[in-house]
Design a protein around this motif. Structure first.
Motif, mmCIF file in Angstrom:
data_model
loop_
_atom_site.group_PDB
_atom_site.id
_atom_site.type_symbol
_atom_site.label_atom_id
_atom_site.label_comp_id
_atom_site.label_asym_id
_atom_site.label_seq_id
_atom_site.Cartn_x
_atom_site.Cartn_y
_atom_site.Cartn_z
ATOM 1 N N TRP A 167 -26.923 38.658 -14.455
ATOM 2 C CA TRP A 167 -27.750 37.478 -14.683
ATOM 3 C C TRP A 167 -26.980 36.322 -15.292
ATOM 4 C CZ3 TRP A 167 -31.912 41.117 -17.036
ATOM 5 C CH2 TRP A 167 -32.755 41.581 -16.018
ATOM 6 N N ASN A 168 -27.338 35.138 -14.846
ATOM 7 C CA ASN A 168 -26.812 33.891 -15.406
ATOM 8 C C ASN A 168 -28.010 33.062 -15.853
ATOM 9 O OD1 ASN A 168 -25.346 31.658 -16.108
ATOM 10 N ND2 ASN A 168 -24.586 31.212 -14.053
ATOM 11 N N TYR A 169 -28.245 33.071 -17.150
ATOM 12 C CA TYR A 169 -29.451 32.480 -17.740
ATOM 13 C C TYR A 169 -29.265 30.977 -17.996
ATOM 14 C CZ TYR A 169 -32.949 31.466 -21.348
ATOM 15 O OH TYR A 169 -33.957 30.901 -22.079
ATOM 16 N N TYR A 170 -30.404 30.250 -18.027
ATOM 17 C CA TYR A 170 -30.346 28.808 -18.262
ATOM 18 C C TYR A 170 -31.574 28.330 -19.017
ATOM 19 C CZ TYR A 170 -29.990 23.772 -17.137
ATOM 20 O OH TYR A 170 -29.907 22.408 -17.202
ATOM 21 N N GLN A 171 -31.330 27.480 -20.018
ATOM 22 C CA GLN A 171 -32.312 26.744 -20.809
ATOM 23 C C GLN A 171 -32.557 27.354 -22.185
ATOM 24 O OE1 GLN A 171 -35.998 25.421 -18.922
ATOM 25 N NE2 GLN A 171 -35.022 25.602 -16.919
ATOM 26 N N ASN A 172 -33.068 26.496 -23.020
ATOM 27 C CA ASN A 172 -33.564 26.860 -24.339
ATOM 28 C C ASN A 172 -35.051 26.548 -24.306
ATOM 29 O OD1 ASN A 172 -34.349 26.248 -27.228
ATOM 30 N ND2 ASN A 172 -32.199 26.716 -27.572
ATOM 31 N N ALA A 173 -35.828 27.206 -25.151
ATOM 32 C CA ALA A 173 -37.273 26.955 -25.151
ATOM 33 C C ALA A 173 -37.610 25.489 -25.407
ATOM 34 C CB ALA A 173 -37.954 27.835 -26.200
ATOM 35 N N VAL A 174 -36.711 24.755 -26.085
ATOM 36 C CA VAL A 174 -37.011 23.357 -26.402
ATOM 37 C C VAL A 174 -36.379 22.368 -25.424
ATOM 38 C CG1 VAL A 174 -37.274 23.909 -28.837
ATOM 39 C CG2 VAL A 174 -35.076 23.082 -28.022
ATOM 40 N N THR A 175 -35.550 22.850 -24.506
ATOM 41 C CA THR A 175 -34.978 21.941 -23.501
ATOM 42 C C THR A 175 -36.085 21.287 -22.686
ATOM 43 O OG1 THR A 175 -33.229 23.593 -23.294
ATOM 44 C CG2 THR A 175 -33.135 21.719 -21.800
ATOM 45 N N SER A 176 -37.177 22.024 -22.532
ATOM 46 C CA SER A 176 -38.308 21.508 -21.756
ATOM 47 C C SER A 176 -38.866 20.223 -22.344
ATOM 48 C CB SER A 176 -39.416 22.562 -21.687
ATOM 49 O OG SER A 176 -39.832 22.937 -22.991
ATOM 50 N N SER A 177 -38.695 20.020 -23.647
ATOM 51 C CA SER A 177 -39.193 18.791 -24.268
ATOM 52 C C SER A 177 -38.095 17.764 -24.498
ATOM 53 C CB SER A 177 -39.874 19.110 -25.600
ATOM 54 O OG SER A 177 -41.106 19.772 -25.401
ATOM 55 N N SER A 179 -35.258 17.383 -22.848
ATOM 56 C CA SER A 179 -34.643 16.854 -21.623
ATOM 57 C C SER A 179 -35.603 16.732 -20.451
ATOM 58 C CB SER A 179 -33.461 17.735 -21.215
ATOM 59 O OG SER A 179 -32.417 17.658 -22.146
ATOM 60 N N PHE A 180 -36.525 17.696 -20.284
ATOM 61 C CA PHE A 180 -37.341 17.749 -19.074
ATOM 62 C C PHE A 180 -38.713 17.103 -19.220
ATOM 63 C CE2 PHE A 180 -35.317 22.249 -18.494
ATOM 64 C CZ PHE A 180 -34.067 21.675 -18.310
ATOM 65 N N ALA A 181 -39.040 16.594 -20.401
ATOM 66 C CA ALA A 181 -40.425 16.189 -20.705
ATOM 67 C C ALA A 181 -41.045 15.298 -19.639
ATOM 68 C CB ALA A 181 -40.477 15.504 -22.066
ATOM 69 N N TRP A 182 -40.279 14.370 -19.110
ATOM 70 C CA TRP A 182 -40.864 13.349 -18.219
ATOM 71 C C TRP A 182 -40.402 13.474 -16.781
ATOM 72 C CZ3 TRP A 182 -44.317 11.980 -21.423
ATOM 73 C CH2 TRP A 182 -44.032 11.793 -22.779
ATOM 74 N N ASN A 432 -28.536 15.371 -28.706
ATOM 75 C CA ASN A 432 -27.678 14.396 -29.395
ATOM 76 C C ASN A 432 -26.417 14.137 -28.583
ATOM 77 O OD1 ASN A 432 -28.219 15.758 -32.746
ATOM 78 N ND2 ASN A 432 -29.543 14.521 -31.479
ATOM 79 N N HIS A 433 -25.847 12.947 -28.765
ATOM 80 C CA HIS A 433 -24.561 12.636 -28.146
ATOM 81 C C HIS A 433 -23.456 12.889 -29.168
ATOM 82 C CE1 HIS A 433 -27.267 10.086 -25.597
ATOM 83 N NE2 HIS A 433 -26.532 10.652 -24.670
ATOM 84 N N GLU A 434 -22.600 13.824 -28.863
ATOM 85 C CA GLU A 434 -21.433 14.122 -29.681
ATOM 86 C C GLU A 434 -20.459 14.883 -28.809
ATOM 87 O OE1 GLU A 434 -19.934 13.222 -32.333
ATOM 88 O OE2 GLU A 434 -20.303 14.605 -33.990
ATOM 89 N N MET A 435 -19.225 14.405 -28.727
ATOM 90 C CA MET A 435 -18.209 15.124 -27.968
ATOM 91 C C MET A 435 -17.773 16.315 -28.812
ATOM 92 S SD MET A 435 -16.052 11.956 -26.304
ATOM 93 C CE MET A 435 -15.220 12.957 -25.068
ATOM 94 N N TYR A 436 -18.088 17.490 -28.324
ATOM 95 C CA TYR A 436 -17.917 18.695 -29.134
ATOM 96 C C TYR A 436 -17.805 19.911 -28.226
ATOM 97 C CZ TYR A 436 -19.586 22.683 -31.954
ATOM 98 O OH TYR A 436 -19.736 23.898 -32.556
ATOM 99 N N LEU A 462 -26.582 29.559 -20.548
ATOM 100 C CA LEU A 462 -26.517 28.274 -21.241
ATOM 101 C C LEU A 462 -27.798 28.084 -22.039
ATOM 102 C CD1 LEU A 462 -25.460 26.149 -18.121
ATOM 103 C CD2 LEU A 462 -23.995 27.537 -19.569
ATOM 104 N N SER A 463 -27.673 27.749 -23.325
ATOM 105 C CA SER A 463 -28.859 27.622 -24.158
ATOM 106 C C SER A 463 -28.827 26.381 -25.032
ATOM 107 C CB SER A 463 -29.016 28.858 -25.044
ATOM 108 O OG SER A 463 -30.195 28.780 -25.788
ATOM 109 N N MET A 464 -28.393 25.280 -24.493
ATOM 110 C CA MET A 464 -28.378 24.028 -25.242
ATOM 111 C C MET A 464 -29.800 23.525 -25.451
ATOM 112 S SD MET A 464 -27.864 23.744 -21.816
ATOM 113 C CE MET A 464 -29.550 24.194 -21.476
ATOM 114 N N GLU A 465 -30.036 22.773 -26.510
ATOM 115 C CA GLU A 465 -31.361 22.186 -26.697
ATOM 116 C C GLU A 465 -31.566 20.994 -25.775
ATOM 117 O OE1 GLU A 465 -32.602 23.436 -31.225
ATOM 118 O OE2 GLU A 465 -32.362 21.323 -30.745
ATOM 119 N N GLY A 466 -30.488 20.297 -25.456
ATOM 120 C CA GLY A 466 -30.590 19.158 -24.546
ATOM 121 C C GLY A 466 -29.410 19.136 -23.599
ATOM 122 N N ILE A 467 -29.615 18.716 -22.374
ATOM 123 C CA ILE A 467 -28.550 18.702 -21.357
ATOM 124 C C ILE A 467 -27.984 17.287 -21.222
ATOM 125 C CG2 ILE A 467 -29.569 20.640 -20.123
ATOM 126 C CD1 ILE A 467 -30.531 18.568 -18.004
#
Length: 848
Positions: A167-177, A179-182, A432-436, A462-467
């Motif tokens: 399996w190759n998983y994608y998203q965090n429970a909060v990515t939906s808000s 990044s994907f909200a609109w 957030n924007h941060e090169m990291y 991948l489990s970032m809060e925002g893409i």
């Protein structure tokens, strides 16, 4: 990954991936204890996948959207896993008819359409030198793909690439808000295409679940109006779903329920067509307040405050149905049943995070065990083949979860029926924007986890809060889905540069070499949450920030002027700095030097703006401390001139950000308004969008939200229209404090800032949705204006430091020599003195 518990772990090293050069290599069979336990479910999912013809058609549609000019150059086929040695794989071969004019040139086969498209991506990357990223982070670089009839041939034997883990998983429970909200269907279609090309086969599918809940709760005599204060607004649904808050940003209009459910059906349909395994939500126990009135004997607990300023029951302190109550399983089954009814099918994997940032009411292991068993029972009652997928975040977030409690929860579910997302690195918070990044760890960690003794690893992801940030991190991460060996990161980056920009030069390679060792080599073990002064202005009195002489100094590093606190305070999160800013400024200089050759590349322009923004943001942090220095020295002129310089920097940064579509406020606000059905909804949705990126949660007239600036963004429009005026208020009050000879007025600062924020959230000001300006010219201008002199000064400082240390060393040698001589003389003098005293004493006694 070794685990002391009998649960299957999905190792979610969203930042840990590996890569190898595109040469044929033996693919070792990789398996873990965990994979053995999920084999039955994998077989069921294989049987239930869309027909091969439908998957091939879906894959060809992705190719047409990505590279329509080359649709005829590729043939896709689905194959049995038996041809992959029982694993999932893709195979790239030269097409048998490739020598015939007009015939396909490359044949790509795979176990599912996802594998086929991952194979296409692999070929485009490593045989055609192409690059695929999110549109906001530069989009696809496909200009390097040769014209039809000239595509590069692969080895005669072909290329076989297996997944090391299913399996190759994608998203965090909060990515939906975050990044994907609109998102509308057009944007979702682009994302699903991106997922498939990255090899993602296990994505969360959370859209539209409120409509399902609405239908379920109606069966328990809860009316639509009763749910008005249960669901959060569109930008806050993730936390409403997790029982962190209720009602904030709502109520949801019925049009939202209907449209989102329709959208979810399109999303699921496309995911199934591509052979993906979408993860649906399950019942976690979060219930409307009115349920306790309808079922007075039910075990319903009111949870504690989650980041509300005053524990306002209007927004906080949600209600949780005890999993041991018979009603829990009944509602859980009803929710699964309703999803099956609406969607027609399921992949049998359900996400449920019962205590995500909420603490259970009882810590008795027996209670915790019964809780977990009931949650799973609710799923299984609706789906015999159900598997529970949960985030492991609660175990690291809440000290409640000690080994006995963890073991009780993980042992409560049958072996092989619980997958835990090990969120070992989140990488991004709130978009957030941060090169990291931690590229070196990315290149090795998953391999070490996979090959560790008694590993229960069944996937990566991948489990970032925002893409839509740090594209290099996600490019490298995604490759781990098909990698069996560790990566030489330096060699990988050299290829990445050529792919991303379409060409490469020594100066840009040198720049990326620096970035690899600085921005993308964080080794302090800390997550990165952007707290730069511009986007997260300190809500503290200058008295909290140290006096200039209290700051520590470390030659050659910008950390030399980081603020220290007089005492520990939660009010001021210092910006995270793990690298030498002078080195990053040097990388920017090299980036700019490459601009004449690379500025036609959208990817280059994104990276240039991002890197310039990064350097200017850290410079702004230092400038803020210089203002505080001047304030402590009671230098009104210094505070005034430096504050003006800070304001000019904010204006200039906004102009820089306006040069690329990836850094604009306008699209976020306009996409929110476009989902509205009328003006009232438009106002509500825009307020949601503005509030999430500023105050986030509730506030009073004099107390800011505890989550203020959590969702901060470096977006043109937001920087100039909100962050700049906010900083100006603070600086104005600094000057007033000095003029009056009085303490800084914290109460006045907060009142004015909060008033500014509340007004901004209600504003209807329009912002551009398309970029404007020459990124290279503006970057050069700002480098010369702010950073060039600082880089030279830091170099001088470093040189002075070296010379100083050399002189100090020489001085110490001389001092030691002098001291040695002096010590001997002192000893001699002391001896003579003592003798003199003795003689004196002797003479005195003789006289007596």
């Amino acid at each position: 990954m070794a685990s002391p518990f009998s649960a299957i772990f999905l190792l979610f090293l969203f930042s840990l991936l590996s890569f190898a050069l595109p040469l044929p290599q033996p693919q070792l069979h990789s398996s873990t204890i965990g994979v053995q336990y999920i084999s039955k479910l994998l077989e069921i999912q294989d049987r239930e996948r869309a027909p091969p013809s439908l998957q091939v058609a879906a894959a060809r549609a992705v190719l047409h959207r990505l590279l329509p000019s080359h649709s005829s150059a590729f043939e896709f086929r689905l194959i049995s896993s038996k041809k992959c040695g029982g694993e999932s794989c893709f195979i790239i071969k030269n097409h048998p008819s490739s020598h015939t004019d007009g015939a396909p040139e490359i044949l790509i086969s795979g176990v599912t359409a996802v594998e086929v498209l991952a194979g296409l991506h692999w070929y485009l990357k490593y045989w055609c030198g192409s690059h695929i990223s999110w549109q906001k982070t530069g989009g696809a670089q496909l200009s390097s793909v040769p014209k039809l009839g000239s595509l590069p041939r692969v080895q005669d034997a072909g290329i076989l690439v297996k997944r090391p883990i299913p399996w190759n998983y994608y998203q965090n429970a909060v990515t939906s808000s975050y990044s994907f909200a609109w998102w509308n269907w057009e944007r979702w279609e682009q994302e699903i295409d991106w997922m498939a090309l990255q090899g993602i086969n296990l994505p969360l599918a959370f859209t539209g679940q409120e409509a399902i809940w609405q239908k379920v709760f109606q069966k328990f005599n809860i009316s639509t109006s009763d749910l008005d204060d249960f669901f959060g607004g569109p930008a806050f649904l993730a936390w409403s779903r997790m029982a962190n808050l209720h009602g904030w940003g709502g109520p949801l209009p019925q049009s939202w329920f209907n449209e989102q459910l329709t959208l979810q059906k399109k999303i699921l349909s496309r995911m199934y067509e591509l052979g993906m395994t979408p993860v649906l939500p399950a019942f976690s126990g979060n219930v409307p307040a009115t349920l306790k009135n309808i079922f007075p004997s039910a075990k319903i607990t009111r949870l504690g405050n989650w980041f509300s300023v005053k524990s306002n029951p209007k927004w906080c302190c949600t209600y949780l149905l005890d999993a041991t109550d018979p009603l829990f399983v009944e509602i859980g089954k009803a929710f699964i049943d309703e999803q099956l009814k609406e969607y027609g099918r399921t992949s049998h994997i359900y996400n449920c995070d019962t205590f995500d940032e909420n603490t259970p009411p009882v810590d008795d292991p027996e209670y915790i065990s019964s809780l977990g068993a009931a949650i799973f029972n609710g799923m299984q009652s609706g789906d015999d083949n159900a598997m529970w997928l949960m985030q492991g975040w609660l175990f690291s977030y809440d000290p409640f979860w000690r080994p006995p409690q963890m073991k009780a929860l993980l042992h409560s579910v049958p072996l092989g029926k619980l997958v835990v997302l090990d969120l070992c690195m989140l990488h991004n918070f709130a978009g957030n924007h941060e090169m990291y990044g931690v590229l070196d760890s990315i290149a090795s960690g998953p391999i070490e986890a996979l090959t560790s003794e008694n590993s229960t690893m069944v996937g990566i992801g991948l489990s970032m809060e925002g893409i839509e940030q740090n594209p290099i991190v996600y490019d490298l991460m995604s490759e781990m889905a098909f990698r069996h060996k560790k990566v030489d990161v330096k060699a990988w980056i050299d290829l990445y540069i050529a792919r991303r920009y379409g060409r490469s030069f020594p100066s840009i390679r040198d720049a990326w070499s620096i970035l690899h060792q600085t921005l993308y080599n964080c080794t302090d073990g800390e997550y990165d949450k952007n707290r730069d002064v511009i986007v997260a202005f300190p809500d503290v009195s200058p008295s909290i920030i140290s006096l200039p002489h209290e700051r520590y100094h470390h030659y050659g590093r910008a950390t030399s002027r980081r603020a220290l606190l007089r005492e520990k305070t939660d009010e001021y999160d210092q910006p995270h700095l793990w690298y030498s800013t002078s080195e990053v400024i040097r990388a920017l200089e090299l980036f700019i030097a490459s601009g004449d050759e690379l500025s036609a590349s959208n990817s280059y322009r994104y990276d240039l703006v991002d890197l310039t923004r990064q350097a200017l943001a850290k410079y702004a942090n230092e400038l803020f401390l210089e203002i505080i220095d001047a304030y402590w020295l009671k230098d009104i002129y210094g505070v005034t001139t430096l504050s003006q310089k800070f304001s000019d920097l904010v204006e200039d940064m906004d102009s820089l950000l306006a040069c690329h579509d990836g850094f604009l406020l306008g699209p976020w606000l306009e996409s929110a308004k476009q989902l509205a059905q009328n003006e009232e909804e438009e106002i509500q949705f825009e307020w949601n969008a503005r509030t999430q990126i500023t105050m986030w949660f509730d506030n009073t007239e004099e107390e800011a939200s505890l989550l203020r600036d959590y969702g901060n963004k470096y977006w043109s429009g937001l920087v100039r229209d909100y962050y700049g005026p906010r900083a100006a208020i603070y600086f104005k009050l600094l000057i007033e404090s000095l003029e009056k000879g009085e303490d800084f007025e914290m109460k006045k600062w907060r009142k004015e800032w909060i008033k500014l924020t509340n007004n901004w959230q209600k504003s209807r000001t329009l912002f551009p949705v398309a970029s404007n300006g020459d990124a290279l010219s503006i970057s050069r201008l700002l480098y010369d204006k702010y950073l060039s002199s600082r880089e030279k000064e830091e170099k001088k400082s470093s040189t002075r430091s070296a010379k100083y240390k050399q002189k100090v060393g020489q001085g110490l040698d001389k001092t030691k020599a002098v001291a040695s001589t002096g010590v001997n003389k002192v000893k001699q003098g002391t001896s003579l003195g003592i003798q003199w005293i003795k003689n004196k004493y002797h003479k005195t006694t003789q006289k007596q």
